[in-house]
Motif scaffolding. Structure first.
Motif, mmCIF file in Angstrom:
data_model
loop_
_atom_site.group_PDB
_atom_site.id
_atom_site.type_symbol
_atom_site.label_atom_id
_atom_site.label_comp_id
_atom_site.label_asym_id
_atom_site.label_seq_id
_atom_site.Cartn_x
_atom_site.Cartn_y
_atom_site.Cartn_z
ATOM 1 N N UNK A 634 0.821 -1.213 0.000
ATOM 2 C CA UNK A 634 0.000 0.000 0.000
ATOM 3 C C UNK A 634 0.853 1.260 0.000
ATOM 4 N N UNK A 635 2.028 1.210 0.652
ATOM 5 C CA UNK A 635 2.896 2.386 0.726
ATOM 6 C C UNK A 635 3.811 2.498 -0.488
ATOM 7 N N UNK A 636 3.871 1.448 -1.308
ATOM 8 C CA UNK A 636 4.787 1.448 -2.449
ATOM 9 C C UNK A 636 4.432 2.483 -3.494
ATOM 10 N N UNK A 637 3.150 2.833 -3.573
ATOM 11 C CA UNK A 637 2.724 3.850 -4.548
ATOM 12 C C UNK A 637 1.846 4.863 -3.820
ATOM 13 N N UNK A 638 2.448 5.693 -2.967
ATOM 14 C CA UNK A 638 1.638 6.631 -2.174
ATOM 15 C C UNK A 638 0.952 7.663 -3.056
ATOM 16 N N UNK A 639 -0.236 8.078 -2.619
ATOM 17 C CA UNK A 639 -0.987 9.105 -3.339
ATOM 18 C C UNK A 639 -0.330 10.469 -3.122
ATOM 19 N N UNK A 640 -0.625 11.433 -3.995
ATOM 20 C CA UNK A 640 -0.017 12.764 -3.813
ATOM 21 C C UNK A 640 -0.362 13.388 -2.467
ATOM 22 N N UNK A 641 -1.574 13.153 -1.973
ATOM 23 C CA UNK A 641 -1.985 13.722 -0.695
ATOM 24 C C UNK A 641 -1.928 12.660 0.393
ATOM 25 N N UNK A 642 -1.505 13.054 1.583
ATOM 26 C CA UNK A 642 -1.383 12.108 2.693
ATOM 27 C C UNK A 642 -2.732 11.528 3.086
ATOM 28 N N UNK A 643 -3.798 12.349 3.018
ATOM 29 C CA UNK A 643 -5.123 11.852 3.377
ATOM 30 C C UNK A 643 -5.528 10.705 2.455
ATOM 31 N N UNK A 644 -5.248 10.836 1.163
ATOM 32 C CA UNK A 644 -5.565 9.767 0.223
ATOM 33 C C UNK A 644 -4.732 8.525 0.510
ATOM 34 N N UNK A 645 -3.479 8.735 0.890
ATOM 35 C CA UNK A 645 -2.620 7.589 1.216
ATOM 36 C C UNK A 645 -3.159 6.842 2.432
ATOM 37 N N UNK A 646 -3.655 7.578 3.426
ATOM 38 C CA UNK A 646 -4.257 6.922 4.599
ATOM 39 C C UNK A 646 -5.408 6.018 4.174
ATOM 40 N N UNK A 647 -6.295 6.544 3.341
ATOM 41 C CA UNK A 647 -7.426 5.746 2.877
ATOM 42 C C UNK A 647 -6.951 4.544 2.074
#
Length: 800
Positions: A634-647
């Motif tokens: 899940x962390x290998x391709x983090x989203x631009x925004x941290x909130x999206x990465x959390x989801x």
């Protein structure tokens, strides 16, 4: 026409289906005056579809007999056994004379009267029929003829399938032939409608071979017993059994109400069920006494129907229904016991007239039987349950009311348990959330995003916590912890530990030293909260926790971490690589006597740190190794925004299922302070360095455009450098940091920490730190590897 016309019911229908004659007996039975019905279609009288055999015979112009549901003038249903006789009018058109049935016993009469055997067969109170070797009817008594909806003469010489070519008579015909073939009796049970009935019945059939003296099968007899009452008794027991198994499977108020409605409808007990609860109950609050002089509002919590979409409902799920003073439902609640009604009851009519939509629904779906049962538990009223029938022909009986009260009583205890659990869980969650950060501080050192998910299981909430603590020098501390156990006690312990961590962080302890102090605190808490044994000196093991503490410095890009039995953090580098930081594991807090070790990691700008609790990687459906792998993915391709990465992380690891434990996830993207915002000077151990330090600080503030802060800053620099020269030692360093505040730091080689004190009138020292405290918003000291650092923070001038 054979037979005689009964005095209680008779009417005539013309070829067009209109009523032409209406007897006084019909008026007394159904309540209509002749003027109201003569000329109207006979279909207006029907409250249910005619039996198949009756419709077929009427279409063919043949006499028919059977049960017919008629609509009373007050809206209720009246089931009557009718007989239709075809007649011809003066012009040759067909008329129908509809009367009550007239029993005619089969069997020829001679001058001495019928044989006793014929009388016994004719008057036997159960349906009996005799068939020959070809399974063709030889004779049947009157009750059998009524059940079949045809006279004995019409059925003679026909097989059962020829008499009624519809299921389940194909099965019965096959069983009869099996009896004729094997010569063995067959017992068969069946539930359904007889040709002349509109209501289903339960039948127990004995098909017995008839043998001659030589033992040869010459035919068979069929004896039928109406076991409808026994059938319904078994059904009621089945409903009670299923209610005990299904109702209360969760500690959710709405789901418990739905389970009760589902059981009543699925088992055929009711065609439509609604569950309305007091609004206080749906919130989990304690319901008060039911007012009798004010309207009461209930919320539609559950409803279930045999029809898809519950079209009978006039209140949407989640909507409210208001019972005015004196209304029938409110009186039922006040009476604290259930009641049966049909649409003709004056009390129910008043209730229906108050709502045109409700009255229209009752008429459209021909709801003919209603029960209202208060939902009560432990002496408190929680709501009201409605049971309605419109597809089931039979009205609710007194036994049905007792069954409904039994089901509702079982459900009420479960609803009350769920309500109490909801209240306790809400209280625990409120306590826990009040102990967690309400909002994160604005930081220059990093961007933060987090998710906290309480356990979705029936267990109490856990003791997971997190915190973000600004430290001196623009540094920031990240904390994630997990207290052993669940419930309010775990939340209270979590609050204590979080407060302790904040206090120790203000002292600027190193991560390993902070965990050592925290370990001692957990041991003391364990001794206080353990078994009440006077003089107990050892920990009970009932209180324990894990913790990860990290400190990041945006100037040096160094992150120092230590953990106490907690999962290691994940680090995502700017190029997308993911690894788990190799930290010494450390023992969980509360064991005592074992050391903690810190590790230092150099972080690139825009690195991503992921701190979490074990509830994330130990989610249902996979073990820890799989959880670690999924987190890496899940962390290998983090989203631009941290909130999206959390989801993204939660979707990958929890896959929409509730966790068995609390889940904390905190993501921190690191930043680096611009070199132009930090200035450092090495100072010689010479009193002349004080003036030089003031001059350099003033010049730097002018370069930054902070001349308004120049006077206060020069005083602070002068006092701190003087203090380092007088009480500290080499090396001496001055550092200015322009962040969200203006930070002034002076480091020296002495580990002796200063403290603020009030100087007397004739004292030569003691006023420097007091002056610093007056000029700065905050000040303090921290230990370093070579000595100590004294720092002071000032607010930036407005508009800068």
């Amino acid at each position: 026409m054979q037979g005689r016309v009964p005095k209680d019911l008779a009417f005539v229908v013309d070829a067009g289906g209109a009523i032409t004659v209406w007897s006084d007996g019909a008026r007394r039975l159904l309540g209509y005056e002749p003027a109201e019905l003569v000329g109207r279609p006979v279909d207006d009288l029907l409250a249910a579809r005619l039996p198949e055999s009756t419709r077929r015979h009427a279409t063919e112009g043949l006499p028919w007999a059977g049960e017919v549901a008629l609509r009373h003038r007050d809206g209720s249903r009246v089931v009557v056994r009718l007989r239709g006789t075809p007649l011809l009018d003066a012009e040759g058109g067909r008329l129908w004379l509809v009367t009550g049935s007239v029993p005619v016993h089969p069997g020829a009469r001679d001058e001495h009267g019928p044989p006793l055997w014929d009388l016994a067969l004719a008057q036997l109170p159960v349906p009996v029929a005799v068939y020959d070797r070809d399974a063709r009817l030889v004779g049947a008594n009157e009750i059998m003829a009524e059940v079949m909806g045809r006279s004995e003469e019409e059925m003679k010489g026909l097989t059962l399938w020829e008499i009624e070519p519809n299921p389940p008579f194909d099965t019965n015909d096959r069983l009869q032939r099996e009896v004729l073939r094997t010569g063995e009796m067959i017992f068969h049970e069946e539930h359904g409608k007889a040709p002349g009935d509109i209501r289903p019945h339960a039948w127990s059939m004995f098909m017995s071979p008839l043998k001659d003296e030589a033992g040869v099968v010459q035919g068979l007899s069929a004896t039928v017993f109406d076991t409808t009452e026994q059938y319904w008794s078994r059904r009621r027991l089945a409903v009670i059994n299923e209610a005990s198994l299904r109702i209360g499977s969760t500690l959710d108020v709405a789901r418990t109400a739905e389970e009760m409605a589902e059981v009543a409808v699925a088992r055929g007990f009711a065609d439509f069920v609604t569950v309305d609860l007091l609004e206080s109950v749906t919130r989990g609050d304690e319901p008060g006494p039911l007012p009798i002089d004010t309207p009461v509002t209930l919320r539609r919590t559950a409803q279930r129907s045999v029809l898809e979409g519950c079209p009978e409902s006039v209140v949407t799920p989640g909507g409210t229904v208001r019972y005015p003073v004196g209304a029938l439902p409110l009186r039922t609640l006040a009476a604290e016991r259930g009641a049966r009604h049909h649409p003709g009851d004056p009390e129910l009519l008043d209730w229906l007239k108050a709502s045109p939509a409700r009255a229209e629904t009752v008429s459209r779906y021909m709801i003919h039987s209603v029960m209202m049962v208060p939902l009560r538990a432990r002496g408190v009223t929680l709501g009201l349950v409605h049971f309605l029938r419109h597809r089931t022909p039979d009205s609710f009986s007194e036994d049905d009311l007792l069954l409904a009260e039994d089901i509702v009583a079982r459900a009420a205890v479960s609803v009350d348990n769920a309500r109490r659990f909801t209240r306790e869980r809400r209280t625990a969650l409120a306590l826990q959330r009040s102990l967690l950060p309400e909002r994160l501080p604005e930081l220059a050192a990093m961007d933060i995003a987090y998710r906290y998910l309480p356990t979705g299981a029936g267990a109490d909430i856990g003791g997971d916590w997190f915190d973000v603590i600004p430290l001196s020098g623009a540094r920031v501390a990240l904390v994630v912890g997990d207290v052993v156990g669940h419930g309010i006690q775990a939340s209270a312990t979590m609050g204590r530990l979080r407060t302790a961590v904040r206090t120790l962080a203000d002292v600027d302890l190193a991560p390993d030293e902070l965990l050592t102090q925290l370990d001692d605190l957990v041991i003391r808490l364990d001794r206080e909260e353990g078994p009440e044994v006077r003089g107990a000196e050892e920990a009970s093991g009932q209180v324990g926790a894990t913790c990860l503490y990290a400190v990041y410095d945006p100037v040096s890009r160094r992150c120092t971490m230590a953990r106490a039995g907690h999962p290691p953090p994940a680090l995502v580098t700017p190029d997308g690589g993911v690894r788990f930081v190799d930290l010494p594991a450390g023992p969980p807090l509360g064991l005592g006597g074992l050391p903690f070790e810190a590790a230092e990691v150099q972080l690139e700008e825009n690195s991503l740190l992921a701190l979490y609790t074990d509830g994330l990687i130990e989610a249902p459906g996979h073990d820890v190794e799989i959880g670690i792998s999924l987190l890496r993915q899940a962390l290998g391709a983090p989203a631009p925004e941290l909130e999206e990465t959390c989801e993204q992380v939660l979707r990958t690891l929890l896959t929409g299922r509730p966790a068995d434990d609390d889940v904390v996830l905190m993501l921190a993207r690191t930043a680096v302070l611009d070199a132009g915002k930090v200035r450092t000077w090495q100072l010689p151990p010479d009193p002349a360095a004080v003036a030089r330090a003031r001059k350099m600080a003033g010049e730097q503030l002018a370069e930054w455009g902070l001349t308004e802060a120049e006077f206060a800053t020069e005083l602070i620099v002068s006092e701190l450098v003087t203090n380092a020269l007088r009480y500290g030692g080499a090396p001496i360093e001055l550092r200015l940091i322009r962040d969200s505040t203006l930070i002034c730091e002076v480091s020296d080689g002495s580990s002796t920490a200063p403290h603020l004190r009030r100087a007397r009138v004739f004292d030569e020292g003691g006023r420097g730190l007091l002056l610093v405290a007056q000029l700065a918003e905050r000040w303090g000291s921290r230990q370093t590897a070579t000595g100590k650092t004294i720092w002071a923070e000032q607010a930036l001038p407005a508009g800068v």
